[in-house]
Design an enzyme around this catalytic site. Structure first.
Site, short mmCIF file in Angstrom:
data_model
loop_
_atom_site.label_atom_id
_atom_site.label_comp_id
_atom_site.label_asym_id
_atom_site.label_seq_id
_atom_site.Cartn_x
_atom_site.Cartn_y
_atom_site.Cartn_z
CB THR A 47 -0.86 -0.04 1.28
OG1 THR A 47 -1.77 -1.12 1.15
CG2 THR A 47 -1.60 1.25 1.55
NE ARG B 216 -9.39 -7.05 3.46
CZ ARG B 216 -8.33 -6.26 3.46
NH1 ARG B 216 -8.05 -5.52 2.41
NH2 ARG B 216 -7.55 -6.19 4.52
CB VAL B 217 -13.43 -2.46 2.36
CG1 VAL B 217 -12.73 -1.12 2.53
CG2 VAL B 217 -14.28 -2.46 1.10
N GLY B 218 -10.29 -3.10 3.42
CA GLY B 218 -9.37 -3.04 4.56
C GLY B 218 -9.42 -1.69 5.26
CG ASP B 219 -5.83 -0.44 7.18
OD1 ASP B 219 -5.71 -1.28 6.26
OD2 ASP B 219 -4.88 0.25 7.58
CB THR C 114 1.01 0.16 5.07
OG1 THR C 114 1.09 -0.99 4.23
CG2 THR C 114 2.36 0.37 5.76
N GLY C 115 -0.54 -2.42 6.27
CA GLY C 115 -0.39 -3.72 6.92
C GLY C 115 -1.68 -4.51 6.86
N GLY D 240 -4.98 -5.08 7.26
CA GLY D 240 -6.03 -4.10 7.49
C GLY D 240 -7.03 -4.43 8.57
N1 ASP Z 1 -3.82 -2.21 4.77
C1 ASP Z 1 -4.12 -2.69 3.45
C2 ASP Z 1 -5.39 -3.49 3.49
O1 ASP Z 1 -5.60 -4.20 4.45
C3 ASP Z 1 -3.04 -3.51 2.87
C4 ASP Z 1 -1.67 -2.92 2.99
O2 ASP Z 1 -1.45 -1.97 3.72
O3 ASP Z 1 -0.79 -3.39 2.31
O4 ASP Z 1 -6.14 -3.44 2.56
#
Ligand code: ASP
Length: 339
Positions: free
Chosen positions: A204, A232-235, A255-256, A258
């Site tokens: 990200t 699906r939706v992340g953070d 980032t990470g 989510g």
């Molecule tokens: N945080 C993002 C998600 O979960 C992925 C990422 O940061 O690489 O969609």
């Protein structure tokens, strides 16, 4: 009488010296105006060719240069955040826009959010598939609608109506990501519980900035998790989780993994620790990443405050990251051991 006057003089002198040395020490620390990340995860030098590493560093530097130039022109932090993220979105190297990962059905579904620290105005889009630069879509939601968060086809339609640049979904198709999907699907077929890889390179992108007027801003853009299903939706597009900006505390982009960042309300939690817990930016940012680690999550974040302090903690082996100071000094790093 004489002694007390002498004591007072002594006190005043020592106060003067301790104050001036304090000022010196804070003058000596670099004042950052912009920081970026390009995702956290398993990023090891052993797995990286020299040419690929050079390519990553080059894009990170270009993005920092672009953001710095916008700030130099006297524009707002939010302008710098948008411009910087667009550079990263246009690169196929990062998991955002052009280089987005594929969903389980082989589609690219993009999420982004942006927030301004001076008035806490914000905008976000999720699951868009034709918007060339989702970060600009997020900004349009913030400035040209009465909403904060638009999703799916509606968000694409809104962007079209506002005249933002649209592309055919095939624009986001890169062979590397396609092969990544094939590998991820094979792995998940083999291991029942490994639908989401535990510690993969996520990729990200995000930016935080401080402008000349003393305002901060933050933005984040992603293709989400590889092999994701069921919309699906992340953070990343969630205000308070993946992105937050408040002049009174800090501007943050995460980032990470989510799901953990949403559950921990990570970005706003950094602000809360500063604003209500009296912590420094570095302490607050590190503590949030530690807490996410304790929950079982992996990732990192970047944070900036109105003093120009920056924190970039992560609990993975690496995080693509970079900073630029007020004087224009650019620094980029990839692996854990770099500064
Ligand atoms: N945080 C993002 C998600 O979960 C992925 C990422 O940061 O690489 O969609």
């Amino acid at each position: 009488m004489k002694t007390s006057f002498f004591n007072l003089l002594l006190l005043a002198t020592s106060l003067f010296f301790s104050l001036s040395s304090l000022a010196q020490s804070s003058d000596a620390a670099p004042r950052f105006v912009l920081a970026i990340h390009g995702g956290a995860g398993t990023i090891l030098k052993a797995n990286m060719s020299d040419s690929l590493e050079r390519a990553y560093r080059e894009v990170l530097e270009n993005a920092l240069r672009c953001g710095y130039q916008v700030l130099e022109e006297g524009k707002e932090a939010i302008d710098a955040v948008e411009a910087t993220i667009r550079v990263l979105e246009d690169s196929p190297l990062f998991n955002a826009a052009r280089g987005a990962v594929f969903s389980h059905e082989g589609k690219n579904e993009l999420d982004a959010s942006i927030m301004r620290g001076r008035d806490r105005n914000a905008g976000a889009v999720a699951g868009v598939s034709t918007l060339k630069n989702p970060i600009s879509g997020a900004r349009a939601v913030m400035e040209q609608s009465e909403h904060v968060f638009l999703v799916g086809e509606g968000a694409d339609a809104f962007a079209a109506q506002k005249g933002l640049e649209l592309v055919d979904p095939s624009y986001f198709h890169t062979e590397t990501r396609w092969q990544d999907l094939q590998k991820a699907q094979k792995r998940s077929a083999q291991a029942k519980h490994a639908e989401i890889p535990l510690d993969e390179k996520f990729g990200t992108v995000g930016c935080v900035a401080l402008d000349d007027q003393g305002n901060v801003a933050a933005g984040t853009s992603t293709g989400g998790m590889i092999n994701k299903r069921f919309d699906r939706v992340g953070d990343s597009p969630v205000i308070g989780a993946g992105t937050y900006a408040d002049n009174y505390a800090a501007a943050i982009s995460c980032t990470g993994w989510g799901e953990y960042f949403i559950r921990h309300a990570a970005a706003i939690r950094v602000c809360a620790k500063i604003q209500y817990g009296g912590m420094s930016l570095t302490q607050a940012a590190q503590q949030v990443i530690d807490e996410i680690g304790e929950m079982g999550g992996t990732g990192g974040l970047i944070a900036i405050n109105t003093k120009g302090e920056v924190a970039m903690p992560f609990n993975t082996s690496g995080m693509y990251r970079g900073t630029v100071t007020r004087e224009g000094t650019i620094a980029v790093a990839i692996y854990g051991e770099e500064d």
